[in-house]
Write a protein that holds these residues in place. Structure first.
Motif, PDB file in Angstrom:
ATOM      1  N   THR A  34      79.401  87.397 -17.421  1.00 63.35           N
ATOM      2  CA  THR A  34      78.147  86.644 -17.523  1.00 63.35           C
ATOM      3  C   THR A  34      78.391  85.186 -17.151  1.00 63.35           C
ATOM      4  O   THR A  34      79.441  84.617 -17.462  1.00 63.35           O
ATOM      5  CB  THR A  34      77.594  86.736 -18.957  1.00 63.35           C
ATOM      6  N   LEU A  35      77.426  84.587 -16.487  1.00 62.48           N
ATOM      7  CA  LEU A  35      77.500  83.160 -16.160  1.00 62.48           C
ATOM      8  C   LEU A  35      77.073  82.345 -17.380  1.00 62.48           C
ATOM      9  O   LEU A  35      75.923  82.428 -17.815  1.00 62.48           O
ATOM     10  CB  LEU A  35      76.596  82.837 -14.965  1.00 62.48           C
ATOM     11  N   GLU A  36      78.024  81.593 -17.914  1.00 61.97           N
ATOM     12  CA  GLU A  36      77.718  80.754 -19.081  1.00 61.97           C
ATOM     13  C   GLU A  36      76.969  79.504 -18.630  1.00 61.97           C
ATOM     14  O   GLU A  36      77.169  79.024 -17.508  1.00 61.97           O
ATOM     15  CB  GLU A  36      79.006  80.370 -19.800  1.00 61.97           C
ATOM     16  N   PRO A  37      76.109  78.963 -19.496  1.00 61.17           N
ATOM     17  CA  PRO A  37      75.394  77.725 -19.138  1.00 61.17           C
ATOM     18  C   PRO A  37      76.369  76.615 -18.762  1.00 61.17           C
ATOM     19  O   PRO A  37      77.446  76.487 -19.339  1.00 61.17           O
ATOM     20  CB  PRO A  37      74.624  77.383 -20.415  1.00 61.17           C
ATOM     21  N   GLY A  38      75.977  75.841 -17.758  1.00 56.09           N
ATOM     22  CA  GLY A  38      76.784  74.703 -17.333  1.00 56.09           C
ATOM     23  C   GLY A  38      77.986  75.064 -16.501  1.00 56.09           C
ATOM     24  O   GLY A  38      78.879  74.237 -16.313  1.00 56.09           O
ATOM     25  N   THR A  39      78.050  76.281 -15.964  1.00 62.09           N
ATOM     26  CA  THR A  39      79.168  76.706 -15.126  1.00 62.09           C
ATOM     27  C   THR A  39      78.642  77.348 -13.841  1.00 62.09           C
ATOM     28  O   THR A  39      77.452  77.626 -13.705  1.00 62.09           O
ATOM     29  CB  THR A  39      80.078  77.719 -15.845  1.00 62.09           C
ATOM     30  N   ALA A  40      79.560  77.578 -12.929  1.00 61.20           N
ATOM     31  CA  ALA A  40      79.262  78.315 -11.687  1.00 61.20           C
ATOM     32  C   ALA A  40      80.318  79.390 -11.496  1.00 61.20           C
ATOM     33  O   ALA A  40      81.449  79.250 -11.980  1.00 61.20           O
ATOM     34  CB  ALA A  40      79.246  77.373 -10.499  1.00 61.20           C
ATOM     35  N   HIS A  41      79.951  80.470 -10.826  1.00 61.45           N
ATOM     36  CA  HIS A  41      80.915  81.494 -10.424  1.00 61.45           C
ATOM     37  C   HIS A  41      81.024  81.489  -8.901  1.00 61.45           C
ATOM     38  O   HIS A  41      79.993  81.503  -8.200  1.00 61.45           O
ATOM     39  CB  HIS A  41      80.458  82.893 -10.873  1.00 61.45           C
ATOM     40  N   ARG A  42      82.259  81.447  -8.400  1.00 58.63           N
ATOM     41  CA  ARG A  42      82.431  81.598  -6.953  1.00 58.63           C
ATOM     42  C   ARG A  42      82.158  83.064  -6.599  1.00 58.63           C
ATOM     43  O   ARG A  42      82.673  83.977  -7.241  1.00 58.63           O
ATOM     44  CB  ARG A  42      83.847  81.192  -6.538  1.00 58.63           C
ATOM     45  N   ILE A  43      81.353  83.297  -5.561  1.00 64.22           N
ATOM     46  CA  ILE A  43      80.881  84.652  -5.252  1.00 64.22           C
ATOM     47  C   ILE A  43      80.926  84.881  -3.747  1.00 64.22           C
ATOM     48  O   ILE A  43      80.763  83.946  -2.962  1.00 64.22           O
ATOM     49  CB  ILE A  43      79.452  84.860  -5.819  1.00 64.22           C
TER      50      ILE A  43
END
Length: 424
Positions: free
Chosen positions: A103-112
């Motif tokens: 899950t994407l947590e608030p205040g973060t980004a996932h490289r995709i």
């Protein structure tokens, strides 16, 4: 009608020749619709779908990224710009094929990566080109609207949706769709199996020396290829000699269950030594004239073979022996019948109307099929060769047939004519 049940529709008694349409109907009636069979996708090209194909999954099956970039919450990068970038920690890498997507947590980004599943919590993708491509933290220099660069599940096709309807002719796009939706096989109409026989004691195999009076066998090979190009399967049996008993023996041996059509060339005219006509007359096959040129002498019917185990007889279409007559007859009568039996939605060749380049005379009462070369840019067609039925060189250079109706005796330069497109 003879005691055996065979007739000649154009005999010495003077009955009129069949029209092209009448004989086409007679040949088509010999072939019934083929049954369905399941084939691997790799073998489905050119086949006709036998029943509707329904998707068992949505396409795409899950929300996924349309770009290489970063999955974010759109609200958290709403103010990002070149002058005022937003920097976020990178919580995870999500390559295509990853199944345990965090899950994407608030205040973060996932490289995709392109095609990878969108993580829960993300609603937009920022393309890598609008970032510094960081791996620990990423600096984002452009805002992203909610839904940006997201491919949503089912936006192409929904689970349970009919993807392809019965009667569809399958090619690369349709097979690709079937594969994308999880189908390993497709139900298609079975290909008719055609036994191709060429007769003539004068025939010898290409590549061997000719003696005076002999010619190279070409019709059998030509017709077998034409059968396969039409979508059916062909078994070629060449050099059946001009001997009635031998011809009947070959048919009794070969034309059994599993053969949908016996296709012969030669031996159907009015002269002596017409082995096909002599062997089949009186056994369910009719012979006569069709009001066309080339290809006047024709035959068709269901051949009764005692002891062959085929109750209704074997479908037979007999074509004349001159090579142009033989192939033109195939185009006019046999090819559309085979394709109709396979369920093709358009079994006939495409026909277009163009202007004639030059003038043509045509014998009264006979529908002419002249060889032509189409100039699509100019919208014209010119005859190649002559009307002679032995000039296969001209036929090989033609890309269409010029169709002149039976009632027309002359077409002037510039007048419209219908042409059958042979390369479509």
């Amino acid at each position: 009608m003879s005691a055996s049940g065979s007739t000649s529709w154009s005999s010495a008694g003077g009955s009129a020749p069949r029209t092209v349409a009448e004989h086409a109907k007679a040949v088509a009636s010999l072939l019934v619709a083929t049954a369905s069979e399941d084939v691997p996708l790799s073998e489905a090209s050119g086949r006709v779908l036998a029943r509707d194909l329904t998707s068992v999954v949505a396409l795409p099956p899950f929300d996924n990224s349309a770009m290489d970039g970063y999955a974010v919450r759109a609200a958290e990068v709403a103010g990002a710009s070149e002058a005022s970038p937003v920097t976020l920690p990178v919580g995870a890498d999500i390559p295509a094929g990853r199944t345990d997507v965090p899950t994407l947590e608030p205040g973060t980004a996932h490289r995709i990566m392109t095609g990878a599943p969108i993580p829960h919590g993300a609603d937009a993708i920022v393309p890598v080109e609008r970032t510094d491509a960081g791996t620990e933290t990423v600096t984002i220099s452009a805002a992203a609207d909610a839904g940006a660069h997201v491919r949503h599940s089912g936006e192409d096709t929904a689970a349970g949706q009919v993807l392809l309807t019965a009667g569809t002719v399958l090619a690369a796009p349709q097979i690709g769709l079937a594969a994308a939706c999880g189908s390993a096989t497709l139900a298609v109409r079975r290909r008719p199996h055609v036994l191709v026989l060429s007769t003539g004691s004068e025939l010898v195999a290409p590549g061997t020396p000719l003696e005076h009076g002999q010619i190279y066998e070409s019709n059998g090979t030509m017709l077998a290829v034409a059968v396969r190009e039409a979508g059916a399967t062909a078994e070629l049996l060449s050099f059946v000699p001009d001997d009635v008993d031998r011809f009947r023996a070959v048919l009794a041996e070969k034309a059994v269950a599993g053969v949908d059509l016996v296709l012969t060339s030669g031996g159907v005219s009015a002269g002596a030594y017409e082995v096909v006509k002599d062997a089949l007359t009186g056994n369910g096959v009719e012979f006569g004239k069709v009001a066309m040129q080339p290809g006047g002498p024709q035959g068709a019917g269901r051949l009764r073979l005692d002891g062959a185990g085929v109750e209704d007889g074997v479908a037979v279409a007999t074509l004349p022996g001159n090579p142009v007559s033989s192939l033109v007859s195939f185009e006019v009568f046999v090819r559309p019948a085979l394709r109709a039996a396979m369920g093709h939605p358009s079994p006939e060749r495409p026909v277009v109307s163009v202007r004639l380049d030059g003038a043509l005379g045509s014998p009264a009462g006979r529908r002419q099929f002249r060889r032509g070369v189409l100039d699509a840019r100019a919208g014209t067609v010119a005859e190649i060769g002559t009307a002679a039925s032995h000039l296969i060189g001209a036929l090989a250079r033609a890309d269409c047939l010029i169709d002149i109706p039976a009632e027309v005796e002359r077409v002037e330069d510039g007048e419209p004519v219908d042409v059958w497109l042979l390369d479509a």
